[in-house]
Design an enzyme around this catalytic site. Structure first.
Site, PDB file in Angstrom:
ATOM      1  N   LYS A   1       2.381   4.500  -1.437  1.00  0.00           N
ATOM      2  CA  LYS A   1       2.036   5.393  -2.554  1.00  0.00           C
ATOM      3  C   LYS A   1       3.076   6.509  -2.597  1.00  0.00           C
ATOM      4  O   LYS A   1       2.989   7.486  -1.846  1.00  0.00           O
ATOM      5  CB  LYS A   1       0.641   5.995  -2.376  1.00  0.00           C
ATOM      6  CG  LYS A   1      -0.439   5.046  -1.891  1.00  0.00           C
ATOM      7  CD  LYS A   1      -0.864   4.074  -2.945  1.00  0.00           C
ATOM      8  CE  LYS A   1      -1.864   3.082  -2.368  1.00  0.00           C
ATOM      9  NZ  LYS A   1      -3.047   3.701  -1.752  1.00  0.00           N
TER      10      LYS A   1
ATOM     11  N   HIS B   1       0.803  -1.223   0.000  1.00  0.00           N
ATOM     12  CA  HIS B   1       0.000   0.000   0.000  1.00  0.00           C
ATOM     13  C   HIS B   1       0.834   1.271   0.000  1.00  0.00           C
ATOM     14  O   HIS B   1       0.320   2.350   0.281  1.00  0.00           O
ATOM     15  CB  HIS B   1      -0.930  -0.006   1.222  1.00  0.00           C
ATOM     16  CG  HIS B   1      -2.298   0.523   0.924  1.00  0.00           C
ATOM     17  ND1 HIS B   1      -2.779   1.690   1.462  1.00  0.00           N
ATOM     18  CD2 HIS B   1      -3.292   0.059   0.129  1.00  0.00           C
ATOM     19  CE1 HIS B   1      -4.012   1.910   1.028  1.00  0.00           C
ATOM     20  NE2 HIS B   1      -4.344   0.939   0.208  1.00  0.00           N
TER      21      HIS B   1
ATOM     22  N   ASP C   1      13.684  11.835 -10.551  1.00  0.00           N
ATOM     23  CA  ASP C   1      14.983  12.422 -10.213  1.00  0.00           C
ATOM     24  C   ASP C   1      14.987  12.778  -8.722  1.00  0.00           C
ATOM     25  O   ASP C   1      14.897  11.895  -7.895  1.00  0.00           O
ATOM     26  CB  ASP C   1      15.296  13.612 -11.105  1.00  0.00           C
ATOM     27  CG  ASP C   1      15.547  13.179 -12.557  1.00  0.00           C
ATOM     28  OD1 ASP C   1      15.805  11.975 -12.777  1.00  0.00           O
ATOM     29  OD2 ASP C   1      15.463  14.028 -13.461  1.00  0.00           O
TER      30      ASP C   1
END
Length: 443
Positions: free
Chosen positions: A184, A182, A189
């Site tokens: 996210k 889970h 760069d």
């Protein structure tokens, strides 16, 4: 009714398992002193995770799904060194395909440049969610993997809790209730987007989430690159023929020894956390956390810096939660923050799915801080209108919410604890987070 149909009917109730059986967090380490002399309010957290200083001018809070989507595409197109994407899954619609096309174009440009080997793309998804259906996250990414095998890595995390007969018997979709990847985070760069949004069309159009863009933050980008790669190392690797394999030297997450796998995974992830924490602690001890803030160390003299980076005035602490591996840092810190919130403090909580554990509810009801809790109304819950038992999930969350608010009213704490529902026609709500505003004097 056939045996398969009978099993399908029974297993569908597993979707409600997280609602019916909330777990109570256990503190695995004692709370630290929260406000030692000569430090800022949350400096104690760096005893558990790395602490990153950043100038607030490099922090931007995005407000909409479309802004999030367009920023991601723009950042991918400008990437020269790395693109790292960690999400629950990648959708299969035209917007998701456009995102993949952006990655392909950037990789093509990289191949044509003299520094072609410098750009790498690392993608981490969940195995079960990313494998759902004939067209899925894996099939969306296969063209990239086949065309750029030396530059692209696709890792699929498989929970060690889904194994044996459980893995064989639970049908697709409901097996996702056993455990998921889970994280996210999306970085390009040295620029990082921290969010709760997945890589799917609704999260790009009409599903409200949170998105924080950190610009020119190499230390933070390095940390999340290392973290995503560490989880990738203990995940299954997607192959060009759409099969998966285990990284050399790793135990299989669902076929091998579960304890050995979890111990190896814990070691790999904690190496990243501890290494970054040590680096940042060494950097900040003499640079930012002086007992006499008015004395600026020679190495941080703004006049001497010239065009150097601005002084950090914002502190970022990445909280990690990987319970199957015995890593519960997020629980420890969240529980400590709630426990130590004093009179005069305001705590803001937001969640798309109201399902506080009993321990968190007890802390909210038992402390003296003010709470403002924002959650999804039934109509903007992602499961609203779904077929079968999934369609009952919004009502289940409302039931939990009403039970909690009844207790708030019974204790006469309506003025201290307030619940508000997000409602917007045609939209869903997925934002999750917490904040603490406290009236205190900084040393």
């Amino acid at each position: 009714m056939t045996a398969v149909e009978q099993h399908g009917e029974r297993s569908s109730w597993l979707l409600l398992a997280p609602l019916l059986s909330p777990t109570v967090p256990q503190l695995t380490a004692p709370p630290c002193c929260l406000c030692p002399e000569g430090s800022h309010r949350f400096q104690w957290i760096r005893n558990l995770v790395p602490e990153f200083g950043i100038a607030s001018s490099h922090v931007k809070v995005l407000s909409s799904p479309s802004e999030f989507y367009e920023l991601m595409k723009g950042q991918i197109k400008m990437a020269k060194k790395r693109v790292v994407l960690a999400s629950l899954y990648l959708g299969t619609g035209p917007l998701e395909q456009e995102l993949v096309d952006c990655i392909e174009t950037t990789l093509e440009r990289s191949l044509q440049a003299c520094d072609s080997s410098n750009l790498s793309v690392s993608i981490l998804l969940d195995f079960t969610r990313g494998s759902r259906g004939a067209k899925n996250s894996r099939t969306m990414l296969l063209p990239l993997l086949r065309r750029f095998p030396e530059q692209v890595r696709v890792s699929l995390f498989h929970t060690p809790n889904l194994r044996g007969l459980l893995r064989l018997l639970i049908p697709e979709r409901f097996n996702e209730t056993i455990g998921l990847q889970h994280i996210k985070v999306y970085l390009f760069d040295d620029n990082v987007i921290l969010s709760g949004a997945n890589l799917s069309d609704s999260y790009f159009t009409n599903r409200q989430d949170r998105y924080v863009f950190l610009r020119d933050s190499p230390e933070i980008a390095d940390f999340f690159t290392e973290l995503v790669n560490a989880v990738g190392d203990v995940s299954l690797q997607l192959q060009q023929d759409n099969t998966v394999k285990v990284v050399d030297g790793m135990v299989h997450p669902y076929q091998g020894d579960k304890m050995a796998y979890c111990e190896a995974a814990n070691k790999r992830v904690m190496e990243v956390i501890d290494s970054a924490r040590t680096r940042q602690e060494s950097l900040h001890t003499q640079t930012f956390h002086c007992n006499q803030p008015e004395e600026i160390p020679p190495s941080r003299d703004p006049k001497a810096d010239g065009d150097g980076p601005p002084e950090p005035d914002t502190w970022i602490y990445p909280l990690i939660q990987m319970k199957p591996f015995g890593i519960q840092i997020d629980e420890i810190i969240t529980e400590t923050l709630l426990m130590e919130a004093e009179r005069g403090a305001s705590v803001f909580l937001t969640t798309g799915y109201f399902n506080l554990t009993q321990a968190y509810m007890d802390l909210i009801l038992g402390t003296r801080a003010k709470y403002q809790i924002l959650l999804a109304s039934p109509e903007v819950n992602g499961f609203f209108g779904a077929k079968g038992v999934a369609g009952a999930i919004p009502a289940a969350y409302v039931h939990i919410e009403r039970q909690f608010f009844s207790e708030v009213c019974f204790l006469g704490q309506q003025e201290r604890i307030r619940l508000q529902e997000y409602s917007r026609s045609g939209w869903t709500f997925h934002a999750k987070g917490e904040g603490l505003l406290e009236l205190c004097t900084f040393s």
